[in-house]
Design an enzyme around this catalytic site. Structure first.
Site, PDB file in Angstrom:
ATOM      1  N   SER A  79      15.247  15.081   0.766  1.00  0.00           N
ATOM      2  CA  SER A  79      16.255  14.163   1.284  1.00  0.00           C
ATOM      3  C   SER A  79      15.618  13.024   2.073  1.00  0.00           C
ATOM      4  CB  SER A  79      17.228  14.916   2.193  1.00  0.00           C
ATOM      5  OG  SER A  79      18.171  14.031   2.750  1.00  0.00           O
ATOM      6  N   GLU A 118       2.125   1.580  -3.397  1.00  0.00           N
ATOM      7  CA  GLU A 118       1.014   2.006  -4.245  1.00  0.00           C
ATOM      8  C   GLU A 118       0.743   3.509  -4.096  1.00  0.00           C
ATOM      9  OE1 GLU A 118      -3.126  -0.121  -5.262  1.00  0.00           O
ATOM     10  OE2 GLU A 118      -2.915   0.467  -3.158  1.00  0.00           O
ATOM     11  N   ARG A 127       0.841  -1.210   0.000  1.00  0.00           N
ATOM     12  CA  ARG A 127       0.000   0.000   0.000  1.00  0.00           C
ATOM     13  C   ARG A 127       0.873   1.256   0.000  1.00  0.00           C
ATOM     14  NH1 ARG A 127      -3.285  -3.579  -0.562  1.00  0.00           N
ATOM     15  NH2 ARG A 127      -2.822  -3.054  -2.702  1.00  0.00           N
TER      16      ARG A 127
END
Length: 163
Positions: free
Chosen positions: A129, A106, A103
């Site tokens: 960063s 995703e 997830r």
């Protein structure tokens, strides 16, 4: 404090983790400590503490001393296992198969370019960063009793150099 929700490690599922991961997770499970509790003992953020357990963050000499005390692990063993440099980024296969990690992957797949566009508009051409970086996880409960995960990513903005 004893918890039902304690993150443990099945080393057979994680062949690329360092030996220190098994040592740390075994002691964590034996003492039934959460990452939040361990982080309070060693003076680190709970995500940074978990990253040490997974071999993704470098433990300082102070971390090694405090982990040894908090988890009842011989200092010499932890010093031997944690004194090297992390081999970051190898612990997760790509794309990830573990549902929660997938997830997160995703989210970057779906919103990565949107994040990039908004960040570039706000800061200019550059990157956030992951070295001068901190993160935290919080739990929120709304008025209907639904739990929400809040993940904060805080990274220093690094403008690209012109040369």
């Amino acid at each position: 404090m004893s918890h039902l929700n304690i993150a443990t490690l099945d080393a057979s599922q994680h062949p690329y983790l360092p030996a220190s991961s098994q040592t740390l997770f075994a002691a964590k499970a034996k003492k039934k400590l959460s990452f939040e509790e361990i982080s309070q003992e060693i003076g680190r953020n709970e995500v940074a503490t978990a990253a040490i357990f997974y071999g993704q963050a470098k433990a300082s000499p102070e971390d090694i001393t405090n982990l040894s005390k908090a988890l009842d692990i011989p200092y010499e063993l932890l010093e031997e296992q944690l004194s090297g440099f992390p081999d970051r980024g190898r612990s997760v296969e790509m794309p990830p198969r573990e549902p929660l990690i997938y997830r997160l992957f995703e989210i970057v797949q779906n919103y990565g370019y949107a994040y990039k566009a908004v960040l570039n508009e706000k800061f200019g051409d550059g990157i956030m960063s992951a070295i001068s970086f901190s993160t935290k996880v919080e739990k929120e409960t709304d008025a209907d009793g639904n739990n929400w995960a809040v993940i904060t990513l805080r990274g220093k903005w690094l403008p690209f150099s012109r040369y």
